[in-house]
Design a protein around this motif. Structure first.
Motif, PDB file in Angstrom:
ATOM      1  N   VAL A  72       0.842  -1.199   0.000  1.00  0.00           N
ATOM      2  CA  VAL A  72       0.000   0.000   0.000  1.00  0.00           C
ATOM      3  C   VAL A  72       0.879   1.253   0.000  1.00  0.00           C
ATOM      4  O   VAL A  72       0.644   2.194  -0.765  1.00  0.00           O
ATOM      5  N   LEU A  73       1.901   1.274   0.835  1.00  0.00           N
ATOM      6  CA  LEU A  73       2.805   2.427   0.901  1.00  0.00           C
ATOM      7  C   LEU A  73       3.545   2.617  -0.427  1.00  0.00           C
ATOM      8  O   LEU A  73       3.705   3.743  -0.908  1.00  0.00           O
ATOM      9  N   ALA A  74       3.975   1.499  -1.018  1.00  0.00           N
ATOM     10  CA  ALA A  74       4.690   1.576  -2.297  1.00  0.00           C
ATOM     11  C   ALA A  74       3.775   2.094  -3.398  1.00  0.00           C
ATOM     12  O   ALA A  74       4.201   2.860  -4.271  1.00  0.00           O
ATOM     13  N   TYR A  75       2.512   1.685  -3.348  1.00  0.00           N
ATOM     14  CA  TYR A  75       1.557   2.136  -4.362  1.00  0.00           C
ATOM     15  C   TYR A  75       1.280   3.632  -4.212  1.00  0.00           C
ATOM     16  O   TYR A  75       1.205   4.347  -5.215  1.00  0.00           O
ATOM     17  N   VAL A  76       1.159   4.110  -2.985  1.00  0.00           N
ATOM     18  CA  VAL A  76       0.962   5.543  -2.754  1.00  0.00           C
ATOM     19  C   VAL A  76       2.153   6.323  -3.310  1.00  0.00           C
ATOM     20  O   VAL A  76       1.980   7.354  -3.985  1.00  0.00           O
ATOM     21  N   LYS A  77       3.357   5.842  -3.037  1.00  0.00           N
ATOM     22  CA  LYS A  77       4.562   6.516  -3.548  1.00  0.00           C
ATOM     23  C   LYS A  77       4.549   6.550  -5.074  1.00  0.00           C
ATOM     24  O   LYS A  77       4.884   7.568  -5.688  1.00  0.00           O
TER      25      LYS A  77
END
Length: 197
Positions: free
Chosen positions: A182-187
């Motif tokens: 999820v964090l990687a996708y937001v980035k």
């Protein structure tokens, strides 16, 4: 005025929670491309090495690559991933290569991409290898939770109808892998908005 700010803040938080829940559902239910078609090449996205050997999670991706190779869906594989740690002997790609050689895949059918340090670079540099060999179609091989972002990146990079061959992990912690994704996708989304992709 204070009430307006509170309501606006609450709305933003609620929207964020809804989006996060939606994306968690997406990565939790992701699956391989239906009716997978034969492609010019399979691209195995790298993951961590444990010393000189692929981690158990990376081995799962490699076993999926073996399955697609033996089924005839691909007859060439690009292994992509750079050096995890300066003290390591092999890059992710080199570690994956040895694993597949030990299981009978000929060296002539394996190409290495040893520089990538992110999913975006995995796909960017692999696309260059495809162009050098005149290949147009690819099956991207990775985990289910990683598939949606990888597919979105491949489409952004101009891959021709990219397909996914995904494996559901039996060794990785769902909570840890999904929250990191999820964090990687937001980035990734922020990088696109800022034009840094």
């Amino acid at each position: 005025m204070r009430k307006i700010f509170f309501m606006a803040g609450a709305s933003v938080i609620m929207a964020g929670l809804i989006w996060t829940a939606s994306f968690l559902w997406t990565i939790s239910t992701a699956s391989s491309t239906p009716d997978l078609k034969a492609a010019d090449v399979g691209i195995v996205l790298g993951a961590s090495m444990w010393g000189d050997s692929p981690s158990p999670g990376l081995q799962e991706r490699l076993e999926e690559a073996l399955r697609q190779y033996k089924s005839g869906k691909v007859n060439k594989l690009i292994l992509t991933g750079g050096l995890d740690d300066p003290t390591f002997k092999y890059t992710e790609a080199q570690g994956m290569q040895q694993y597949l050689l030990d299981r009978g895949i000929p060296a002539a059918d394996i190409l290495l991409e040893n520089k990538a340090t992110s999913t975006y670079e995995n796909l960017l540099y692999s696309r260059s290898i495809m162009e050098d060999h005149g290949w147009a179609t690819a099956i991207i091989i990775t985990h289910t939770f990683h598939g949606p972002r990888a597919l979105e990146m491949a489409e952004y990079l101009g891959y021709e109808e990219p397909q996914l061959s995904l494996v559901k992990s039996k060794v990785l912690s769902p909570w840890k892998s999904h929250s990191r994704e999820v964090l990687a996708y937001v980035k990734w989304r922020i990088d696109r908005i800022l034009g840094q992709a």
